[in-house]
Write an enzyme that holds these catalytic residues in place. Structure first.
Site, PDB file in Angstrom:
ATOM      1  N   CYS A   1       0.860  -1.172   0.000  1.00 23.06           N
ATOM      2  CA  CYS A   1       0.000   0.000   0.000  1.00 23.06           C
ATOM      3  C   CYS A   1       0.898   1.224   0.000  1.00 23.06           C
ATOM      4  CB  CYS A   1      -0.852   0.049   1.257  1.00 23.06           C
ATOM      5  SG  CYS A   1      -2.012  -1.317   1.390  1.00 23.06           S
TER       6      CYS A   1
ATOM      7  N   CYS B   1      12.737  -3.230   4.762  1.00 23.56           N
ATOM      8  CA  CYS B   1      12.424  -4.277   3.769  1.00 23.56           C
ATOM      9  C   CYS B   1      13.366  -4.179   2.573  1.00 23.56           C
ATOM     10  CB  CYS B   1      10.987  -4.125   3.309  1.00 23.56           C
ATOM     11  SG  CYS B   1      10.588  -5.194   1.916  1.00 23.56           S
TER      12      CYS B   1
ATOM     13  N   ASP C   1      15.618 -10.419 -14.409  1.00 27.74           N
ATOM     14  CA  ASP C   1      14.371 -10.123 -13.682  1.00 27.74           C
ATOM     15  C   ASP C   1      14.737  -9.841 -12.230  1.00 27.74           C
ATOM     16  OD1 ASP C   1      11.722  -9.650 -13.297  1.00 27.74           O
ATOM     17  OD2 ASP C   1      11.033 -11.662 -13.803  1.00 27.74           O
TER      18      ASP C   1
ATOM     19  N   CYS D   1      12.183 -13.173   3.584  1.00 31.42           N
ATOM     20  CA  CYS D   1      11.609 -14.004   2.519  1.00 31.42           C
ATOM     21  C   CYS D   1      12.707 -14.709   1.728  1.00 31.42           C
ATOM     22  CB  CYS D   1      10.697 -13.189   1.612  1.00 31.42           C
ATOM     23  SG  CYS D   1      11.431 -11.673   1.022  1.00 31.42           S
TER      24      CYS D   1
HETATM   25  S1  SF4 Z   1       9.916 -10.692   4.402  1.00 25.25           S
HETATM   26 FE1  SF4 Z   1      10.777  -9.954   2.440  1.00 25.25          FE
HETATM   27  S2  SF4 Z   1       9.185  -8.662   1.535  1.00 25.25           S
HETATM   28 FE2  SF4 Z   1       8.691  -8.921   3.710  1.00 25.25          FE
HETATM   29  S3  SF4 Z   1       9.591  -7.178   4.781  1.00 25.25           S
HETATM   30 FE3  SF4 Z   1      11.089  -8.832   4.834  1.00 25.25          FE
HETATM   31  S4  SF4 Z   1      12.378  -8.529   3.010  1.00 25.25           S
HETATM   32 FE4  SF4 Z   1      10.503  -7.317   2.739  1.00 25.25          FE
END
Ligand code: SF4
Length: 482
Positions: free
Chosen positions: A2, A250, A363, A454
């Site tokens: 968002c 992030c 990519d 992630c």
């Molecule tokens: S898990 Fe991945 S997408 Fe989510 S905040 Fe952490 S780095 Fe970002």
């Protein structure tokens, strides 16, 4: 994902908010909205499904007249796709609608806190994290008599997860951020040129600094992790609280999500992307330069990674795939069917560009792999002799719980196939990713200040029972392959 926007005490505040939201529309295209304080001190809002230009048109901007406003663009990561979950949320107190809130990020302990509030008789109108944050603040303010800033500080301690938030309360505006600073959040000013904190009047907020150029505002700084800012007419902008925990910015914002002309964590996003590309090129001994080599991005999010790669290799940088800009991001389309359709509508190969070429196709990430597979096929049918896929992020092996809509572990291709299997599935001649270890030295600031969960499952707030870095089962557990 968002995006949020806020404007304090400036003519045509709703129009300015709409402009910021338009600049950060890439963060969410499902719904949007704005709220402004009218001359009588009441907060009025408007929200709807669709894009900023459609929902916040001139008629709405005139109706939401006022000098202070907030707004939001939404992509649904939690809660259903319905206008009730669009933001801002107006929170009615005894004296009427005097509070409105917009937030970016997801909370890990949403369910637990909502249950607690409902037991106290609080009624919710949506399934949205921002409404929960607003109602929690209102409860501490009304029931417990805390000032708004103390209520926000209390909420910052209780909530686990990501929230970059703007909150209008009576004639004030508050901006606050979770103590880890997951999602970006910047502050600017319409006319303040000097050093130090500006006057409250003319202060603007955005998820990304690319929202400021469009309204002629100057970027001042980030809202700091754990910070609470209070804006009040006739007062200097005041930092009324600052309780940071270890930063977890992030990293995906830098690789993929943010606009390259935004600046996060002290650096322009495009510079970080170029560095990632250069790092990949330096490690990629199998690709040798030549007249038949072209380095090509999947436009647009990979443009600067590919540019950095090509420059480091001394190779030709080519835009062999044309992107139709009237199709939104395929990644943030809600269903696989709409994502598939989106890929076909979105990209087209340049005629006579590919025959006989060795293509390094860059990519930013592979999530499910389905879109990239279609692109590789498209490039092959256009005549490419070799296709070497290079990915500007490590393998995505875990979902995000902090506001980016990555799928479950089972759906992620890196958890279902070996590298060779993924390469074959894509139809590529070779495939390489960035390594998690490569982040060291590539990011603006200290490696440990970034969330990379992630990619390495190092979740600071894993949901209960979720496999993390330390207790994850083998990545091959999700066989059979697609
Ligand atoms: S898990 Fe991945 S997408 Fe989510 S905040 Fe952490 S780095 Fe970002």
């Amino acid at each position: 994902m968002c995006g949020i926007a806020g404007v304090f005490e400036a003519e045509g505040a709703t129009g300015l908010v709409a402009s910021i939201l338009f600049a950060i529309q890439h963060r969410g295209q499902e719904s949007c909205g704005a709220a402004a304080r009218d001359a009588g001190g009441r907060i009025v809002g408007h929200k709807g499904m669709g894009l900023v230009k459609q929902v916040l048109d001139e008629e709405v901007q005139n109706r939401l007249a006022g000098t202070t406003a907030i707004g939001h663009v939404r992509y649904p990561t939690a809660g259903c796709s319905d206008v009730v979950n669009a933001q801002p949320h107006l929170i009615e107190l005894a004296e009427g609608p005097v509070m409105a809130i917009s937030s970016n990020g997801d909370l890990i302990n949403y369910g637990e806190i909502r249950t607690r509030l409902e037991r106290e008789g609080v009624v919710f109108k949506s399934d949205n994290d921002a409404e929960l944050i607003g109602r929690l603040i209102a409860m501490y303010h009304v029931r417990d008599g805390l000032t708004i800033e103390s209520a926000i500080a209390q909420v910052q301690v209780e909530l686990k997860g990501a929230f970059s938030t703007v909150l209008m309360y009576r004639d004030r505006l508050y901006a606050f951020r979770d103590p880890h600073g997951f999602r970006p959040f910047v502050m600017g000013h319409l006319n303040h040129e000097g050093e130090g904190e500006p006057p409250s009047e003319g202060t603007v907020f955005s998820s990304e600094s690319c929202g400021f150029g469009i309204i002629g505002a100057r970027l001042l700084r980030e809202v700091r992790p754990g910070e609470i800012l209070r804006l009040e007419r006739g007062q200097p902008l005041l930092s009324v609280g600052h309780a940071p925990l270890e930063p977890r910015h992030c990293v995906f914002e830098l690789i993929y999500f943010s606009r390259p002309d935004s600046s996060h964590f002290g650096e322009n996003v495009y510079q970080t992307r170029q560095r990632i590309g250069a790092c990949m090129a330096a490690k990629d001994e199998t690709i040798h330069n030549g007249d038949d080599l072209v380095v090509m991005p999947v436009p647009d999010s990979s443009n600067f990674i590919a540019h950095g790669y090509a420059k480091a290799k001394g190779a030709e940088f080519g835009m062999g795939l044309l992107r139709n800009h009237y199709v939104g991001r395929t990644f943030i389309k809600p269903t696989q069917a709409s994502r598939d359709e989106g890929v076909k509508q979105k990209f087209n190969p340049l005629p006579d560009f590919f025959p006989g070429k060795r293509v390094v196709l860059i990519d930013d990430s592979i999530v499910r792999g389905t879109s990239l597979r279609k692109l590789v096929r498209m490039v092959r049918s256009a005549g490419a002799r070799e296709i070497h896929v290079r990915i500007g992020s490590p393998k995505v092996i875990g979902p995000c719980f902090y506001g980016i809509d990555t799928p479950t572990r089972e759906e992620l291709i890196a958890n279902r196939m070996s590298e060779a299997e993924i390469c074959a599935y894509l139809g590529a001649d070779s495939l390489r990713w960035l390594e998690v270890a490569d982040f060291e030295g590539l990011l603006p600031g200290r490696r440990q200040d970034f969330c990379t969960a992630c990619f390495d499952l190092d979740y600071i707030y894993p949901p209960e029972g979720f496999a993390t870095k330390t207790n994850a089962p083998s990545l091959r557990e999700f066989q059979p392959a697609l």
